[in-house]
Design a protein around this motif. Structure first.
Motif, mmCIF file in Angstrom:
data_model
loop_
_atom_site.group_PDB
_atom_site.id
_atom_site.type_symbol
_atom_site.label_atom_id
_atom_site.label_comp_id
_atom_site.label_asym_id
_atom_site.label_seq_id
_atom_site.Cartn_x
_atom_site.Cartn_y
_atom_site.Cartn_z
ATOM 1 N N TYR A 31 0.819 -1.199 0.000
ATOM 2 C CA TYR A 31 0.000 0.000 0.000
ATOM 3 C C TYR A 31 0.859 1.258 0.000
ATOM 4 C CZ TYR A 31 -3.059 3.628 1.848
ATOM 5 O OH TYR A 31 -3.757 4.790 2.029
ATOM 6 N N VAL A 100 -5.633 -2.995 9.480
ATOM 7 C CA VAL A 100 -6.065 -1.778 10.156
ATOM 8 C C VAL A 100 -5.048 -1.317 11.185
ATOM 9 C CG1 VAL A 100 -7.371 -3.035 11.910
ATOM 10 C CG2 VAL A 100 -8.033 -0.716 11.306
ATOM 11 N N TYR B 32 -11.445 -0.619 15.494
ATOM 12 C CA TYR B 32 -10.715 0.487 14.897
ATOM 13 C C TYR B 32 -9.382 0.650 15.624
ATOM 14 C CZ TYR B 32 -13.038 2.798 18.833
ATOM 15 O OH TYR B 32 -13.522 3.117 20.073
ATOM 16 N N TYR B 33 -8.502 1.417 15.014
ATOM 17 C CA TYR B 33 -7.207 1.703 15.621
ATOM 18 C C TYR B 33 -7.003 3.208 15.693
ATOM 19 C CZ TYR B 33 -5.238 -2.965 15.976
ATOM 20 O OH TYR B 33 -4.979 -4.242 16.348
ATOM 21 N N PHE B 35 -4.033 6.265 16.425
ATOM 22 C CA PHE B 35 -2.594 6.498 16.309
ATOM 23 C C PHE B 35 -2.266 7.927 16.755
ATOM 24 C CE2 PHE B 35 -1.719 2.852 13.458
ATOM 25 C CZ PHE B 35 -2.982 2.590 12.964
ATOM 26 N N TYR B 37 0.971 10.616 15.835
ATOM 27 C CA TYR B 37 2.184 10.904 15.088
ATOM 28 C C TYR B 37 2.740 12.242 15.558
ATOM 29 C CZ TYR B 37 1.168 7.267 11.596
ATOM 30 O OH TYR B 37 0.939 6.073 10.950
ATOM 31 N N ARG B 50 0.130 3.156 18.619
ATOM 32 C CA ARG B 50 -1.102 2.647 18.057
ATOM 33 C C ARG B 50 -1.880 1.959 19.171
ATOM 34 N NH1 ARG B 50 1.304 -1.362 14.478
ATOM 35 N NH2 ARG B 50 1.939 -2.526 16.310
ATOM 36 N N SER B 95 -8.084 4.723 12.085
ATOM 37 C CA SER B 95 -8.417 3.867 10.954
ATOM 38 C C SER B 95 -9.434 2.835 11.408
ATOM 39 C CB SER B 95 -7.180 3.181 10.361
ATOM 40 O OG SER B 95 -6.645 2.236 11.244
ATOM 41 N N GLU B 96 -10.387 2.584 10.529
ATOM 42 C CA GLU B 96 -11.469 1.665 10.849
ATOM 43 C C GLU B 96 -11.216 0.297 10.242
ATOM 44 O OE1 GLU B 96 -14.597 3.979 9.115
ATOM 45 O OE2 GLU B 96 -15.266 4.734 11.058
ATOM 46 N N ALA B 97 -11.861 -0.724 10.786
ATOM 47 C CA ALA B 97 -11.679 -2.091 10.293
ATOM 48 C C ALA B 97 -12.061 -2.206 8.832
ATOM 49 C CB ALA B 97 -12.509 -3.059 11.126
ATOM 50 N N GLY B 99 -11.734 -0.058 6.521
ATOM 51 C CA GLY B 99 -10.851 0.610 5.575
ATOM 52 C C GLY B 99 -9.393 0.229 5.719
ATOM 53 N N GLY B 100 -9.010 -0.277 6.861
ATOM 54 C CA GLY B 100 -7.603 -0.544 7.049
ATOM 55 C C GLY B 100 -6.801 0.734 7.132
ATOM 56 N N SER B 101 -5.513 0.597 7.161
ATOM 57 C CA SER B 101 -4.671 1.781 7.306
ATOM 58 C C SER B 101 -4.777 2.678 6.091
ATOM 59 C CB SER B 101 -3.223 1.372 7.525
ATOM 60 O OG SER B 101 -2.756 0.594 6.447
ATOM 61 N N GLU B 102 -5.289 2.160 4.991
ATOM 62 C CA GLU B 102 -5.417 3.008 3.805
ATOM 63 C C GLU B 102 -6.506 4.049 3.940
ATOM 64 O OE1 GLU B 102 -5.427 -0.277 3.797
ATOM 65 O OE2 GLU B 102 -7.124 -1.118 2.707
ATOM 66 N N LYS B 103 -7.342 3.941 4.950
ATOM 67 C CA LYS B 103 -8.373 4.949 5.185
ATOM 68 C C LYS B 103 -8.088 5.708 6.465
ATOM 69 C CE LYS B 103 -11.034 4.453 1.636
ATOM 70 N NZ LYS B 103 -11.140 5.538 0.644
ATOM 71 N N LEU B 104 -6.844 5.928 6.734
ATOM 72 C CA LEU B 104 -6.446 6.667 7.928
ATOM 73 C C LEU B 104 -6.908 8.110 7.832
ATOM 74 C CD1 LEU B 104 -4.738 6.070 10.482
ATOM 75 C CD2 LEU B 104 -2.791 7.014 9.266
ATOM 76 N N PHE B 106 -6.821 11.823 9.726
ATOM 77 C CA PHE B 106 -6.044 12.584 10.693
ATOM 78 C C PHE B 106 -6.852 13.737 11.278
ATOM 79 C CE2 PHE B 106 -1.679 11.097 10.278
ATOM 80 C CZ PHE B 106 -1.742 10.353 9.116
#
Lengths: 115, 116
Positions: A31, A100, B32-33, B35, B37, B50, B95-97, B99-104, B106
């Motif tokens: 990704y 996730v 969900y996670y 984070f 930064y 995280r 990030s939600e389950a 979407g994964g980290s690709e839908k982070l 901020f």
């Protein structure tokens, strides 16, 4: 050293002159994504890529193009830059799609000024 | 839709003071996670922590601690005995389950200035 490398770090250009910001990662991540950071707006996603030849729009894709011909590279293309694209750009990657819990690994940023 | 709010735009403290950065999130997912930064003046984005939605245990790492409370949808970050090197912009992200980290997503960030 595992890293995401963006080039250039700084770029000043004029309206309408096509430019490309390169991004390369050496971690075999599936990704990759581009974000722009603007004062008061935080980071907003421009485009992302789940894998080679798979790309999709983020929240602010207008005026940008991307390509993912190889796993490691994800260039950001501005065909006709305009002053409202003056921003700080970040490329990011993560190991696998749908994880996730994966933190994003960010490049060091590219500060673009369009006059 | 998911949303992250960092109400504090800027905070200024004197060295050795404790400081808490607030983060409130919105999500419909049960998984969900969250984070945090850090973005120092040099500009790079550094991953700090995280936390997953099933683990409300607070975490401490040196002078840093995080307080996750699902009841108030908050994930606050405290720096104890702040130092000048802590001066940075800090971002909270979600990030939600689905979407994964690709839908982070901020928050807009909190700029922390620690004065000597």
């Amino acid at each position: 050293e595992a890293q995401v490398t963006q080039n250039p770090r700084y770029l000043i250009t004029v309206t309408g002159k096509k430019l490309t910001v390169t991004c390369s990662q050496n971690m075999n991540h599936e990704y990759m994504s581009w974000y722009r950071q603007d004062p008061g707006l935080g980071l907003r996603q421009i485009y992302y890529s789940m894998n080679v030849e798979v790309t999709d729009k983020g929240d602010v894709p207008e005026g940008y193009k991307v390509s993912r011909k190889e796993k490691r590279n994800f260039p950001l293309i501005l065909e006709s830059p305009s002053p409202n694209q003056t921003s700080l750009y970040f490329c990011a990657s993560s190991p696998a799609v749908g994880q996730v819990y994966s933190p994003l690994h960010f490049g060091n940023g590219t500060r673009l000024t369009v006059t | 839709a998911q949303k992250v709010t960092q109400a504090q735009t800027e905070i200024s403290v004197v060295e050795k003071e404790d400081v808490t950065l607030d983060c409130v999130y919105e999500t419909r997912d049960t998984t969900y996670y969250l984070f945090w930064y850090k973005q120092p003046p040099s500009g790079e984005l550094v991953f700090l922590i995280r936390r997953n939605s099933f683990d409300e245990q607070n975490e401490i790492s040196g002078r840093y601690s995080w307080n996750f409370q699902k009841s108030t949808s908050s994930f606050n970050f405290t720096i104890t005995a702040s130092q000048v090197v802590d001066s940075a912009v800090y971002f909270c992200a979600l990030s939600e389950a689905q979407g994964g980290s690709e839908k982070l997503v901020f928050g807009k960030g909190t700029k922390l200035t620690v004065n000597p």
